[in-house]
Write a protein that holds these residues in place. Sequence first.
Motif, PDB file in Angstrom:
ATOM      1  N   UNK A 109      -8.388  -2.461   9.399  1.00 33.29           N
ATOM      2  CA  UNK A 109      -8.589  -1.022   9.403  1.00 33.29           C
ATOM      3  C   UNK A 109      -7.743  -0.332   8.341  1.00 33.29           C
ATOM      4  N   UNK A 110      -8.412   0.594   7.641  1.00 37.16           N
ATOM      5  CA  UNK A 110      -7.691   1.530   6.782  1.00 37.16           C
ATOM      6  C   UNK A 110      -7.743   2.879   7.493  1.00 37.16           C
ATOM      7  N   UNK A 111      -6.586   3.486   7.714  1.00 35.48           N
ATOM      8  CA  UNK A 111      -6.505   4.750   8.447  1.00 35.48           C
ATOM      9  C   UNK A 111      -5.822   5.783   7.582  1.00 35.48           C
ATOM     10  N   UNK A 112      -6.356   7.019   7.588  1.00 37.30           N
ATOM     11  CA  UNK A 112      -5.701   8.073   6.835  1.00 37.30           C
ATOM     12  C   UNK A 112      -4.358   8.399   7.487  1.00 37.30           C
ATOM     13  N   UNK A 113      -3.627   9.302   6.901  1.00 40.11           N
ATOM     14  CA  UNK A 113      -2.238   9.524   7.310  1.00 40.11           C
ATOM     15  C   UNK A 113      -2.092  10.401   8.550  1.00 40.11           C
ATOM     16  N   UNK A 114      -3.190  10.784   9.185  1.00 35.66           N
ATOM     17  CA  UNK A 114      -3.106  11.609  10.398  1.00 35.66           C
ATOM     18  C   UNK A 114      -2.606  10.738  11.548  1.00 35.66           C
ATOM     19  N   UNK A 168      -3.956  -3.601  10.132  1.00 41.85           N
ATOM     20  CA  UNK A 168      -3.925  -2.259   9.556  1.00 41.85           C
ATOM     21  C   UNK A 168      -3.489  -2.391   8.103  1.00 41.85           C
ATOM     22  N   UNK A 169      -4.389  -2.071   7.194  1.00 39.07           N
ATOM     23  CA  UNK A 169      -4.136  -2.279   5.766  1.00 39.07           C
ATOM     24  C   UNK A 169      -3.939  -0.939   5.071  1.00 39.07           C
ATOM     25  N   UNK A 170      -3.365  -0.975   3.877  1.00 37.98           N
ATOM     26  CA  UNK A 170      -3.025   0.271   3.195  1.00 37.98           C
ATOM     27  C   UNK A 170      -3.953   0.580   2.029  1.00 37.98           C
ATOM     28  N   UNK A 171      -5.079  -0.132   1.934  1.00 36.77           N
ATOM     29  CA  UNK A 171      -6.035   0.151   0.861  1.00 36.77           C
ATOM     30  C   UNK A 171      -7.434  -0.169   1.352  1.00 36.77           C
ATOM     31  N   UNK A 172      -8.400   0.680   0.997  1.00 36.07           N
ATOM     32  CA  UNK A 172      -9.764   0.499   1.516  1.00 36.07           C
ATOM     33  C   UNK A 172     -10.417  -0.796   1.046  1.00 36.07           C
ATOM     34  N   UNK A 173      -9.975  -1.322  -0.098  1.00 39.06           N
ATOM     35  CA  UNK A 173     -10.580  -2.547  -0.616  1.00 39.06           C
ATOM     36  C   UNK A 173     -10.309  -3.742   0.282  1.00 39.06           C
ATOM     37  N   UNK A 179      -5.507  17.047  -5.557  1.00 34.65           N
ATOM     38  CA  UNK A 179      -4.689  16.203  -6.416  1.00 34.65           C
ATOM     39  C   UNK A 179      -5.515  15.129  -7.116  1.00 34.65           C
ATOM     40  N   UNK A 180      -6.780  14.983  -6.661  1.00 37.27           N
ATOM     41  CA  UNK A 180      -7.653  13.950  -7.215  1.00 37.27           C
ATOM     42  C   UNK A 180      -6.938  12.593  -7.218  1.00 37.27           C
ATOM     43  N   UNK A 181      -6.202  12.311  -6.139  1.00 40.13           N
ATOM     44  CA  UNK A 181      -5.349  11.137  -6.139  1.00 40.13           C
ATOM     45  C   UNK A 181      -6.108   9.868  -5.773  1.00 40.13           C
ATOM     46  N   UNK A 182      -5.525   8.746  -6.117  1.00 39.74           N
ATOM     47  CA  UNK A 182      -6.164   7.456  -5.893  1.00 39.74           C
ATOM     48  C   UNK A 182      -6.343   7.176  -4.399  1.00 39.74           C
ATOM     49  N   UNK A 183      -5.373   7.587  -3.594  1.00 40.77           N
ATOM     50  CA  UNK A 183      -5.458   7.314  -2.160  1.00 40.77           C
ATOM     51  C   UNK A 183      -6.685   7.987  -1.556  1.00 40.77           C
ATOM     52  N   UNK A 184      -6.898   9.249  -1.890  1.00 41.50           N
ATOM     53  CA  UNK A 184      -8.041   9.976  -1.334  1.00 41.50           C
ATOM     54  C   UNK A 184      -9.357   9.483  -1.915  1.00 41.50           C
ATOM     55  N   UNK A 228     -18.929  -2.149   1.070  1.00 46.41           N
ATOM     56  CA  UNK A 228     -18.293  -0.915   1.505  1.00 46.41           C
ATOM     57  C   UNK A 228     -17.826  -1.044   2.949  1.00 46.41           C
ATOM     58  N   UNK A 229     -16.621  -0.583   3.236  1.00 47.30           N
ATOM     59  CA  UNK A 229     -16.177  -0.609   4.638  1.00 47.30           C
ATOM     60  C   UNK A 229     -16.979   0.389   5.465  1.00 47.30           C
ATOM     61  N   UNK A 230     -17.139   0.072   6.725  1.00 47.20           N
ATOM     62  CA  UNK A 230     -17.795   1.012   7.631  1.00 47.20           C
ATOM     63  C   UNK A 230     -16.863   2.186   7.850  1.00 47.20           C
ATOM     64  N   UNK A 231     -17.395   3.405   7.806  1.00 47.89           N
ATOM     65  CA  UNK A 231     -16.579   4.602   7.982  1.00 47.89           C
ATOM     66  C   UNK A 231     -16.864   5.206   9.343  1.00 47.89           C
ATOM     67  N   UNK A 232     -15.829   5.418  10.122  1.00 49.09           N
ATOM     68  CA  UNK A 232     -15.941   6.076  11.425  1.00 49.09           C
ATOM     69  C   UNK A 232     -15.255   7.430  11.330  1.00 49.09           C
ATOM     70  N   UNK A 233     -16.030   8.474  11.571  1.00 53.32           N
ATOM     71  CA  UNK A 233     -15.483   9.830  11.526  1.00 53.32           C
ATOM     72  C   UNK A 233     -15.149  10.297  12.939  1.00 53.32           C
TER      73      UNK A 233
END
Length: 420
Positions: free
Chosen positions: A300-305, A322-327, A369-374, A387-392
């Motif tokens: 899982x890649x999780x945003x910072x919330x 729990x990984x720190x990059x979507x790839x 910020x057009x940052x790489x993380x986002x 592509x990873x599955x995205x759960x909103x």
Amino acid sequence: MKLSIIISVYNMEDYIEQCLASVAGQSCQDFEVILINDGSTDDTLSRCRDWERSDSRIRVVDQPNMGLGNSRNKGIEMASGEYVAFLDADDRIEKNFVKEMLSGTREGQNDIVICDMRYVEKADGKEIHKISAVRLLGGEVCIGMEKFLFCKCRTFLCAKLFKRSLFTENNVKLPPHAYEDISAVPYLISKAKSIYYVQEAMYCYLRNREGSIINDASKLPFIIRSLRELAERFKKDGSFETYRDELRSLFWSQVCHLWNLTRDRFSDLDRAKLQRIKADSVSCFCQFFPEGERLFFNKYYVCSIQMLADAVKHIVVTKEQIVDHDSQADCMILPADCIRGASCNLYPCGAAGSNEGIYPEKSHMVCPLNCELCMAGYREKEDAAEKPKIVYIDLSIYNDIDNKETISWNIADEILDKLV
């Protein structure tokens, strides 16, 4: 005789008086009590005999220690009532329990009657009470219309009346180990043609007694064992697929409960034991619901919330998932605000500003910020299968819940529904 109340007793000299007093003081007296002394080594048997001599409705059975399940099986065999109720010796019932619950049978038309519970905790010589309500509308339960009925009716034998024939005609025997009711109650519910809900707390459940099963960490593996036995009951009579969704929801709730216990009440246990319990519960879930592997073994890649991160921690078996990059991820957990074009500060990078929204068809997010993380989770990839599955997750629906632990478990439940 309409009702048989079955009480199994083991070393309860400090509690049995209050328990039996609550039974003897019932406003409706049409019942019998089968009091089974399960090899007590204290003064319990003597006190039970005193009650037997003073009340002709009470029958005492003295036996070597055989465990709660076997004791209750004996009580069912001995019962002469059309209905049976189970009362733990450290609990008590309200004065109108028998009256209201028998009224709910509608003269034998309903197979099961359930009521709310009053949780009781003792501290500093005082009792703290909390009502635990069943999540149903009062009265006749629309069995065919209710989703997740196994969960809503709970897996306790207590705080219910059962037609004795549900046990005898379906050959339901309780196993001789802890949490035996989990292996039987949902199955009994599946066999009931009609259920009635008394919307009142009629059963008082003592939660924090030292030495009780629920406070004994060594008994936790029996939750998993009981779940397996429950699934096998449904498999044996060919009804597993009919109740598959109900069972999967129940298994998930029990796994969540078990994991929550290891994080909270039993957090001081040996780490290896806790990890083993967690692994065994996952194995049990996936044995009967193979799609669970997509949930428990994803990366899982999780945003910072934080609340999303906490929810994912409930799901994963190891922290390495729990990984720190979507790839590296199989699944991304993100807030739903990102796809609504709402103004928010919910960027994975934590940046503030106006979010013009994420548009799945364009696979990008407008970040100030057009940052790489986002941008990472929304880059176009050559192979869509990669592509990873995205759960909103819509976080706004949790605004009115104060308990952070409750929120994280609810979100974990939502992730389960969306993944499997």
